[in-house]
Write a protein that holds these residues in place. Structure first.
Motif, PDB file in Angstrom:
ATOM      1  N   TYR A 114      16.281   4.214  -8.585  1.00 15.06           N
ATOM      2  CA  TYR A 114      17.398   4.731  -8.212  1.00 15.06           C
ATOM      3  C   TYR A 114      17.770   4.643  -6.873  1.00 15.06           C
ATOM      4  O   TYR A 114      16.755   5.549  -6.167  1.00 15.06           O
ATOM      5  N   PHE A 115      18.317   3.977  -5.938  1.00 11.30           N
ATOM      6  CA  PHE A 115      18.274   4.051  -4.588  1.00 11.30           C
ATOM      7  C   PHE A 115      19.766   3.710  -4.132  1.00 11.30           C
ATOM      8  O   PHE A 115      20.529   3.480  -5.022  1.00 11.30           O
ATOM      9  N   THR A 116      20.144   3.809  -2.811  1.00 15.14           N
ATOM     10  CA  THR A 116      21.248   3.455  -2.258  1.00 15.14           C
ATOM     11  C   THR A 116      21.001   2.380  -1.089  1.00 15.14           C
ATOM     12  O   THR A 116      20.108   2.703  -0.330  1.00 15.14           O
ATOM     13  N   SER A 117      21.672   1.580  -0.844  1.00 13.59           N
ATOM     14  CA  SER A 117      21.768   0.548   0.148  1.00 13.59           C
ATOM     15  C   SER A 117      22.481   0.874   1.299  1.00 13.59           C
ATOM     16  O   SER A 117      22.700   0.292   2.285  1.00 13.59           O
ATOM     17  N   LEU A 118      23.385   2.210   1.178  1.00 15.85           N
ATOM     18  CA  LEU A 118      24.219   2.368   2.288  1.00 15.85           C
ATOM     19  C   LEU A 118      23.587   2.822   3.377  1.00 15.85           C
ATOM     20  O   LEU A 118      22.689   3.825   3.083  1.00 15.85           O
ATOM     21  N   ARG A 119      23.886   2.922   4.548  1.00 15.92           N
ATOM     22  CA  ARG A 119      23.434   3.497   5.691  1.00 15.92           C
ATOM     23  C   ARG A 119      24.204   4.769   6.208  1.00 15.92           C
ATOM     24  O   ARG A 119      23.967   5.105   7.384  1.00 15.92           O
ATOM     25  N   VAL A 120      24.883   5.443   5.289  1.00 15.26           N
ATOM     26  CA  VAL A 120      25.673   6.357   5.684  1.00 15.26           C
ATOM     27  C   VAL A 120      24.893   7.778   6.050  1.00 15.26           C
ATOM     28  O   VAL A 120      24.873   8.462   7.293  1.00 15.26           O
ATOM     29  N   VAL A 121      23.795   7.890   5.520  1.00 14.30           N
ATOM     30  CA  VAL A 121      22.857   9.181   5.839  1.00 14.30           C
ATOM     31  C   VAL A 121      21.689   8.236   6.281  1.00 14.30           C
ATOM     32  O   VAL A 121      21.103   7.454   5.103  1.00 14.30           O
ATOM     33  N   ARG A 122      21.142   8.350   7.432  1.00 11.72           N
ATOM     34  CA  ARG A 122      19.894   7.671   7.616  1.00 11.72           C
ATOM     35  C   ARG A 122      18.590   7.934   7.220  1.00 11.72           C
ATOM     36  O   ARG A 122      17.813   7.094   6.569  1.00 11.72           O
ATOM     37  N   SER A 123      18.614   9.177   7.057  1.00  8.12           N
ATOM     38  CA  SER A 123      17.183   9.599   6.342  1.00  8.12           C
ATOM     39  C   SER A 123      17.155   9.261   4.734  1.00  8.12           C
ATOM     40  O   SER A 123      16.075   8.867   4.546  1.00  8.12           O
ATOM     41  N   THR A 124      18.151   9.301   4.170  1.00  9.30           N
ATOM     42  CA  THR A 124      18.286   8.687   2.634  1.00  9.30           C
ATOM     43  C   THR A 124      17.883   7.250   2.883  1.00  9.30           C
ATOM     44  O   THR A 124      17.214   6.893   1.857  1.00  9.30           O
ATOM     45  N   PHE A 125      18.774   6.531   3.752  1.00 15.45           N
ATOM     46  CA  PHE A 125      18.498   5.249   3.568  1.00 15.45           C
ATOM     47  C   PHE A 125      17.167   4.828   3.876  1.00 15.45           C
ATOM     48  O   PHE A 125      16.251   3.730   3.313  1.00 15.45           O
ATOM     49  N   GLU A 126      16.359   5.503   5.108  1.00 12.02           N
ATOM     50  CA  GLU A 126      14.885   5.112   5.404  1.00 12.02           C
ATOM     51  C   GLU A 126      13.885   5.559   4.309  1.00 12.02           C
ATOM     52  O   GLU A 126      12.882   4.831   4.043  1.00 12.02           O
ATOM     53  N   ASP A 127      14.319   6.631   3.450  1.00 18.05           N
ATOM     54  CA  ASP A 127      13.361   6.992   2.271  1.00 18.05           C
ATOM     55  C   ASP A 127      13.633   6.002   1.334  1.00 18.05           C
ATOM     56  O   ASP A 127      12.338   5.649   0.664  1.00 18.05           O
ATOM     57  N   CYS A 128      14.426   5.414   0.880  1.00 20.55           N
ATOM     58  CA  CYS A 128      14.858   4.486  -0.010  1.00 20.55           C
ATOM     59  C   CYS A 128      14.148   3.236   0.191  1.00 20.55           C
ATOM     60  O   CYS A 128      13.488   2.651  -0.620  1.00 20.55           O
ATOM     61  N   ARG A 129      14.113   2.884   1.516  1.00 19.46           N
ATOM     62  CA  ARG A 129      13.670   1.336   2.162  1.00 19.46           C
ATOM     63  C   ARG A 129      12.120   1.667   1.905  1.00 19.46           C
ATOM     64  O   ARG A 129      11.533   0.754   1.646  1.00 19.46           O
ATOM     65  N   ALA A 130      11.369   2.609   2.535  1.00 19.19           N
ATOM     66  CA  ALA A 130      10.130   3.033   2.512  1.00 19.19           C
ATOM     67  C   ALA A 130       9.503   2.875   0.921  1.00 19.19           C
ATOM     68  O   ALA A 130       8.377   2.359   0.675  1.00 19.19           O
ATOM     69  N   VAL A 131      10.313   3.735   0.024  1.00 19.86           N
ATOM     70  CA  VAL A 131       9.686   3.733  -1.413  1.00 19.86           C
ATOM     71  C   VAL A 131       9.814   2.364  -1.856  1.00 19.86           C
ATOM     72  O   VAL A 131       8.909   1.915  -2.644  1.00 19.86           O
ATOM     73  N   ARG A 132      10.848   1.611  -1.743  1.00 23.65           N
ATOM     74  CA  ARG A 132      10.922   0.325  -2.368  1.00 23.65           C
ATOM     75  C   ARG A 132       9.820  -0.725  -1.686  1.00 23.65           C
ATOM     76  O   ARG A 132       9.238  -1.593  -2.516  1.00 23.65           O
TER      77      ARG A 132
END
Length: 257
Positions: A114-132
């Protein structure tokens, strides 16, 4: 201030009826006091040289001390609020049932992210991209669920974890909840994440022909507009798709819970 005893030039005068010659010759007469006026004169720091007594000063120090003591007694006599008892720490019971394992039904043969592709919160986006990126390196079947594409994924995740406020990403491996970005990174660094993905089917080469790897396609009923028109009721929302006018890809996406 009190006068220094060793440097005081003041000499105590004997006021007794004895002769001045015998008094000056006796050492004890230097420290003899016939009244308390001599002591007050000796302790005074502003005594003039002509030995004329000024009006007695009002000493407020003792009054202040007496007032402070009365305030302390009044404060100590006031009732204090009852102390809040600290919760008792119960010892660990070896017979206590372990915490229930969080699982995702129907995901025993794949990884669900479960992730998000939005770049609204940069830290959340970077975490999602790193885990994927870490999970894709194992080349196993991954079901990626983007909450920004379908808000229904948020309701699924809240129902599974039993929480209202959530952080992303959240990972399930083999139907079992693993954790977020920190847990995945730690398991990957110590080499334990590889053991979790062992036995999972390998990912199919290429991308899905129906959705191109996006896991969503346009709704056939409303053509992606999320609006339907009827002569009787006018415009209304399409119930077959989400708020973006999309539906999950029937070829590569799992059905909703």
């Amino acid at each position: 201030m009190w006068r220094p005893w060793g440097k005081s030039p003041t000499r105590i005068h004997d006021t007794s009826s004895s002769s001045s010659s015998s008094s000056s010759s006796s050492p004890s007469s230097l420290f003899s006091c016939s009244s308390f006026k001599d002591i007050e004169y000796l302790c005074s720091s502003d005594q003039p040289a002509n030995h004329h007594h000024q009006p007695k000063k009002t000493f407020v120090v003792f009054h202040r001390v007496r007032l402070a003591n009365s305030l302390l007694r009044a404060w100590s006599s006031r009732p204090h609020p009852p102390a809040i008892p600290e919760p008792e720490q119960q010892p660990d019971d070896p017979k206590r049932a372990p915490d229930p394992v969080i699982s995702l039904p129907g995901a025993e043969k794949r990884i669900v992210v479960y992730f998000t592709s939005l770049r609204v919160v940069r830290s959340t986006f970077e975490d999602c991209r790193a885990v994927r990126s870490i999970l894709r390196g194992f080349r196993v079947s991954i079901d990626e669920r983007d909450l920004s594409m379908d808000s229904g994924f948020l309701g699924e995740l809240q129902q599974i974890l039993g929480q209202r406020r959530l952080t992303l990403p959240r990972v399930f491996i083999g139907g079992r909840y693993v954790g977020g970005a920190d847990e995945v990174r730690q398991l990957h660094e110590v080499g334990e994440l590889k053991k979790f993905v062992e036995g999972l089917p390998a990912a199919e080469p290429g991308v899905c022909d129906a959705c191109g790897g996006f896991c969503f396609v346009l709704c056939d009923d409303c053509s992606g507009s999320h609006r339907l028109y009827s002569e009787k009721g006018g415009f209304k929302c399409c119930t077959a798709c989400n708020e973006n006018g999309l539906i999950r890809c029937p070829s590569c996406s799992s059905p909703p819970l």
